[in-house]
Design an enzyme around this catalytic site. Structure first.
Site, PDB file in Angstrom:
ATOM      1  CG  MET A  44     -34.871  18.719 -99.198  1.00 23.53           C
ATOM      2  SD  MET A  44     -33.226  18.012 -99.281  1.00 23.53           S
ATOM      3  CE  MET A  44     -32.424  18.833 -97.924  1.00 23.53           C
ATOM      4  CG  LEU A  47     -42.657  21.081 -94.181  1.00 23.02           C
ATOM      5  CD1 LEU A  47     -44.075  21.045 -94.748  1.00 23.02           C
ATOM      6  CD2 LEU A  47     -41.686  21.604 -95.232  1.00 23.02           C
ATOM      7  CG  HIS A  51     -40.289  24.796 -94.930  1.00 18.74           C
ATOM      8  ND1 HIS A  51     -39.622  24.213 -93.894  1.00 18.74           N
ATOM      9  CD2 HIS A  51     -39.512  24.589 -96.031  1.00 18.74           C
ATOM     10  CE1 HIS A  51     -38.501  23.666 -94.327  1.00 18.74           C
ATOM     11  NE2 HIS A  51     -38.402  23.880 -95.621  1.00 18.74           N
ATOM     12  CD  GLN A  78     -30.698  18.751-102.003  1.00 16.12           C
ATOM     13  OE1 GLN A  78     -31.564  18.667-102.873  1.00 16.12           O
ATOM     14  NE2 GLN A  78     -30.667  19.777-101.166  1.00 16.12           N
ATOM     15  N   GLY A 164     -36.635  30.017-100.709  1.00 17.42           N
ATOM     16  CA  GLY A 164     -36.249  30.948 -99.651  1.00 17.42           C
ATOM     17  C   GLY A 164     -34.924  31.625 -99.962  1.00 17.42           C
ATOM     18  CE  LYS A 166     -31.714  28.389 -94.117  1.00 20.95           C
ATOM     19  NZ  LYS A 166     -30.513  27.545 -94.362  1.00 20.95           N
ATOM     20  CD  GLN A 170     -31.725  25.517-102.856  1.00 24.13           C
ATOM     21  OE1 GLN A 170     -31.158  24.486-102.529  1.00 24.13           O
ATOM     22  NE2 GLN A 170     -32.856  25.893-102.295  1.00 24.13           N
ATOM     23  CB  SER A 203     -34.884  21.235 -91.760  1.00 19.37           C
ATOM     24  OG  SER A 203     -35.922  21.798 -92.518  1.00 19.37           O
TER      25      SER A 203
HETATM   26  O1  PAF Z   1     -33.836  24.051-100.317  1.00 21.43           O
HETATM   27  C1  PAF Z   1     -34.193  22.855-100.240  1.00 21.43           C
HETATM   28  O2  PAF Z   1     -34.923  22.454 -99.337  1.00 21.43           O
HETATM   29  C2  PAF Z   1     -33.697  21.863-101.281  1.00 21.43           C
HETATM   30  O3  PAF Z   1     -32.407  22.160-101.689  1.00 21.43           O
HETATM   31  C3  PAF Z   1     -34.648  21.746-102.498  1.00 21.43           C
HETATM   32  C4  PAF Z   1     -34.725  23.055-103.270  1.00 21.43           C
HETATM   33  C5  PAF Z   1     -36.043  21.353-102.027  1.00 21.43           C
HETATM   34  C6  PAF Z   1     -34.139  20.675-103.451  1.00 21.43           C
HETATM   35  O4  PAF Z   1     -34.064  19.428-102.837  1.00 21.43           O
END
Ligand code: PAF
Length: 305
Positions: A44, A47, A51, A78, A164, A166, A170, A203
């Protein structure tokens, strides 16, 4: 192909500049043009060094002949009502420079209307694992994450995608989606990346004041206190982490614990007394209004839980 090559100051040397792609059509065209294997790093933006570690693994997996594609999209799907969608940090120029340094071939940075020309009527249902922990505190969060990740997979058709550790829940849900929906994308993960003070890179760390950052260190400290006790079993692990977090509830600003749980690393379901085997200790808390998560992998060996 709608691709833009950002300008570099004349005479200034540097790493090759990645293609900047703004449209879905452009991404599909770029995918057909870049050498395989293609490794996708969905982000997202905003960075940071965490990242960078994703991109370094992606670069390694792509090999000298392959391509790394980074997506930068703050996915509205989200974010819940009252969450930080509007103020989520956006820093495209710096992000592009970082992607160039890490050897990305292309950066996909669509606007909202490109990703969602209309409000989607069909989204991915994350199932029961998507309704607990983060999914319980942030209803609809994983529906949004899985929907955008599936769309990114469809458009990029990567051989591999890197996430990641973290965001452990997810990651588990993305792996489950790939299995259940036969997506044929290899999923790889990097370990939790920590800043020098121990805080997991995020972030959202930029939201923390100096005192909130100090309070927030209780999260990695709780995990660090618990880790050496893994051989003593589940109860010892949870008690050690809980003691650190209880003390941090009195800090200024306080650490407001959402959950501290030990899950079975294979199923992501909560462990019970007597559990032995691979586990992930997960913590989520709010500090100074900022929600933070962290985790550590453990091998639980004790039986007297
Ligand atoms: O982990 C993230 O930055 C977000 O949840 C992702 C996987 C890019 C989806 O928007």
């Amino acid at each position: 192909m709608t691709a833009v090559h950002p300008a570099r100051a004349p005479g200034k040397a540097g790493p090759p500049i990645p293609m900047l792609i703004r449209t879905r059509k452009g991404l599909v065209a770029a995918r057909a043009a870049v050498p395989e294997p293609v490794v996708l790093v969905p982000t997202m933006g905003a960075l940071h060094d965490g990242h960078r570690s994703l991109m370094r693994l992606a670069r390694e997996l792509a090999g000298p002949g392959g391509s790394v594609v980074v997506s930068i999209f703050v996915n509205p799907l989200q974010f819940g009502p009252g969450e930080d969608f509007e103020r989520y940090p956006r820093s495209l120029e710096e992000d592009l420079a970082l992607c160039a340094e890490e050897g990305a071939s292309a950066v996909f940075n669509p606007g909202r209307a490109q990703m969602y020309p209309a409000e989607p009527m069909v989204t991915v249902n994350p199932g029961p694992l998507g309704r607990v922990l983060e999914g319980s505190s942030r209803p609809g969060f994983f529906d949004g994450v899985l929907t955008v990740v599936l769309k990114l997979f469809q458009l990029t058709r990567p051989d591999t995608a890197v996430f990641g550790a973290k965001d452990a829940q997810q990651l588990a849900l993305i792996r489950q989606m790939v299995t259940d929906l036969d997506l044929g994308v290899r999923i790889e993960a990097t370990p939790v990346f920590r800043d020098p003070d121990g805080l997991a890179a995020s972030s959202r760390n930029g939201y923390l004041s100096a005192s909130a950052r100090t309070s927030a260190l209780a999260l990695p400290e709780a995990l660090a206190a618990a880790s050496p006790l893994a051989a003593h079993g589940r109860a010892a692990v949870l008690a050690a982490a809980r003691a650190v977090l209880d003390a941090a509830a009195a800090a200024s600003p306080p650490v407001e614990l959402d959950y501290l749980v030990l899950v079975d690393a294979r199923t992501f379901t909560e462990t019970g007394p007597g559990y032995r085997g691979p586990a992930t200790l997960l913590v989520a808390a709010k500090v100074g209004g900022t929600r933070l998560i962290d985790n550590v992998s453990l091998e639980i060996g004790g039986s007297l839980t």
